[in-house]
Enzyme design. Structure first.
Site, short mmCIF file in Angstrom:
data_model
loop_
_atom_site.label_atom_id
_atom_site.label_comp_id
_atom_site.label_asym_id
_atom_site.label_seq_id
_atom_site.Cartn_x
_atom_site.Cartn_y
_atom_site.Cartn_z
CB SER A 182 -0.97 -0.01 1.18
OG SER A 182 -0.31 -0.27 2.38
CG HIS A 210 -3.86 -0.86 -2.32
ND1 HIS A 210 -4.45 0.38 -2.44
CD2 HIS A 210 -3.47 -0.97 -1.03
CE1 HIS A 210 -4.40 1.00 -1.27
NE2 HIS A 210 -3.82 0.21 -0.40
CE LYS A 241 -7.60 0.51 0.41
NZ LYS A 241 -6.81 -0.34 1.27
C1 PLP Z 1 -6.87 -0.43 2.77
C2 PLP Z 1 -6.27 -1.71 3.16
C3 PLP Z 1 -6.89 -2.56 4.07
C4 PLP Z 1 -8.10 -2.12 4.85
O1 PLP Z 1 -9.23 -2.11 4.11
P1 PLP Z 1 -10.47 -1.28 4.63
O2 PLP Z 1 -11.62 -1.84 3.91
O3 PLP Z 1 -10.19 0.15 4.33
O4 PLP Z 1 -10.56 -1.50 6.12
C5 PLP Z 1 -6.34 -3.79 4.30
N1 PLP Z 1 -5.21 -4.18 3.69
C6 PLP Z 1 -4.56 -3.38 2.81
C7 PLP Z 1 -3.33 -3.87 2.14
C8 PLP Z 1 -5.06 -2.13 2.54
O5 PLP Z 1 -4.42 -1.31 1.72
#
Ligand code: PLP
Length: 391
Positions: A182, A210, A241
């Site tokens: 991320s 992602h 996302k």
């Molecule tokens: C954003 C993210 C999460 C968390 O997801 P949410 O739905 O925002 O809680 C988990 N793992 C990774 C790698 C992320 O980038």
């Protein structure tokens, strides 16, 4: 005592320019937003990779579900928190990710907690990439399994650690990694991880938060990118996302999903998101499955344009081909200053500083979406280059 401790820690963070602040925004489009003072921003820091939060069909699906089925789910799924379409979404996610079954959680964060806490236990071993997301780190912690951290993306280091830490009798070993990291925006070396998981008899978890809507010809994520369908035991993902909603999920063998329904506390003891959330995610997934080629093509063209533009301007960027573009600044205060200057110009991106990244590795994290226009991309390139030259 607590008061004093808090004062000291907040003052220390402030002295280093590391105070975290909430920005109240209202989105006015997929990549545009307005703050409370009415200032308009072009957003280069959201995870809305396909721009689907403002797709009229996704918005209509959410609104219609709220209208028909109420504003909230009223409980956890095992009690009265029924959102009937949740099971449909699970089947659709499992099919998309070439797995047997899926289970939804309230967020991606809760999914990693729920899966790791649900499956790993004291005595088990979790081998975790040093740059894994905080939700993986926290899931490892609450599982109380033994955590062995390996160097980022370093299969040789991982293998040495697998050899040094054999499984005690009856214990399970897990390999855990982000699919797309991320903060660095690089892709995990899935073939190496699959080889090691098979050689050492481990279970492999890949967090595709992602990666879905980003990697692979069909946007199905890491396994699709590496053309290794079915190779990942536990495919974690988020609906927040590319899928334009809120929620998280894991795709795995049906037995594992059944087990988690019975044992995973974050699944059992928390209220499920609303019917509108589920409906939005289903519609976004439907659009990804039917129009993915167009959307992904746009995302990739935009990513290439930004990466090329930054490189032409002599701005250092971590290499990669994902829409997470880390502009490497170095010092935290310079990252903060650049972030501030770009805000003044109406551009929002994230200054990422310690402790999220290592000291001296502060960066501006720019994310590109399919919804940005070429003019918007060129505007950010121009403004960023000007701010960069000024120091
Ligand atoms: C954003 C993210 C999460 C968390 O997801 P949410 O739905 O925002 O809680 C988990 N793992 C990774 C790698 C992320 O980038």
């Amino acid at each position: 005592m607590l008061h004093q401790r808090i004062e000291t820690e907040l003052a220390a963070a402030a002295a280093e320019g590391l105070t975290r602040r909430v920005t109240d925004l209202r989105f006015t489009g997929a990549v545009t937003a307005r703050d409370r003072q009415g200032r308009e921003y072009l957003v280069f820091s959201s995870n809305n990779y396909l721009g689907l939060t403002f797709d009229p069909r996704v918005r209509r699906a959410a609104a219609a579900a709220a209208e028909a089925f109420g504003s909230g789910s009223t409980g956890a799924r095992l009690t009265t928190g029924g959102v009937m379409e949740a099971s449909d979404l699970e089947q659709e996610l499992a099919a998309f990710k070439h797995g047997e079954a899926a289970l939804l959680f309230n967020t991606g964060y809760m999914t990693n907690l729920g899966v790791l806490y649900g499956l790993a236990r004291p005595g088990d071993l979790i081998f975790s990439d040093e740059l894994n997301h905080a939700s993986i780190i926290d899931g490892c912690r609450i599982s109380r399994a033994t955590v062995v951290v390996y160097r980022h993306g370093d299969a040789a280091d991982l293998e040495a650690k697998l050899q040094a830490h054999p499984a005690p009798p009856g214990a399970v070993r897990f390999l855990v990694t982000d699919g797309v990291f991320s903060m660095d925006g690089d892709v995990c070396d899935l073939p190496a991880l699959v080889r090691l998981k098979e050689a050492y008899g481990c279970l492999l978890l890949v967090d595709d938060a992602h990666a879905v809507g980003v990697l692979g010809r069909d946007g199905a994520g890491t396994a699709s990118y590496w053309d290794l369908p079915g190779a990942i035991d536990l495919q974690v993902g988020t609906l927040s996302k590319s899928l334009a909603s809120v929620g998280g999920y894991v795709v795995a063998r049906r037995k594992i999903i059944d087990y988690l329904k019975n044992k995973s506390r974050p699944f059992i003891f928390s209220t499920f998101p609303s019917p509108a959330d589920t409906a939005a995610a289903r519609e976004a997934l439907r659009i990804l499955r039917t129009e993915g080629e167009t959307l992904l093509g746009r995302l990739r063209r935009n990513t290439a344009r930004i990466r090329q533009g930054l490189s032409d301007a002599g701005i250092p960027v971590l290499p990669g081909d994902t829409p997470i573009v880390p502009v490497m600044v170095g010092a935290a205060d310079r990252a903060t200053a650049l972030d501030f200057r770009l805000r003044e110009e109406g551009i929002l991106l994230s200054a990422i500083r310690p402790p999220t990244v290592a000291p001296g590795a502060s960066r501006l994290r720019l994310t590109v979406t399919a919804a940005h226009t070429e003019a918007q991309l060129d505007f950010v390139l121009d403004r960023l280059a000007a701010a960069w030259r000024q120091g």
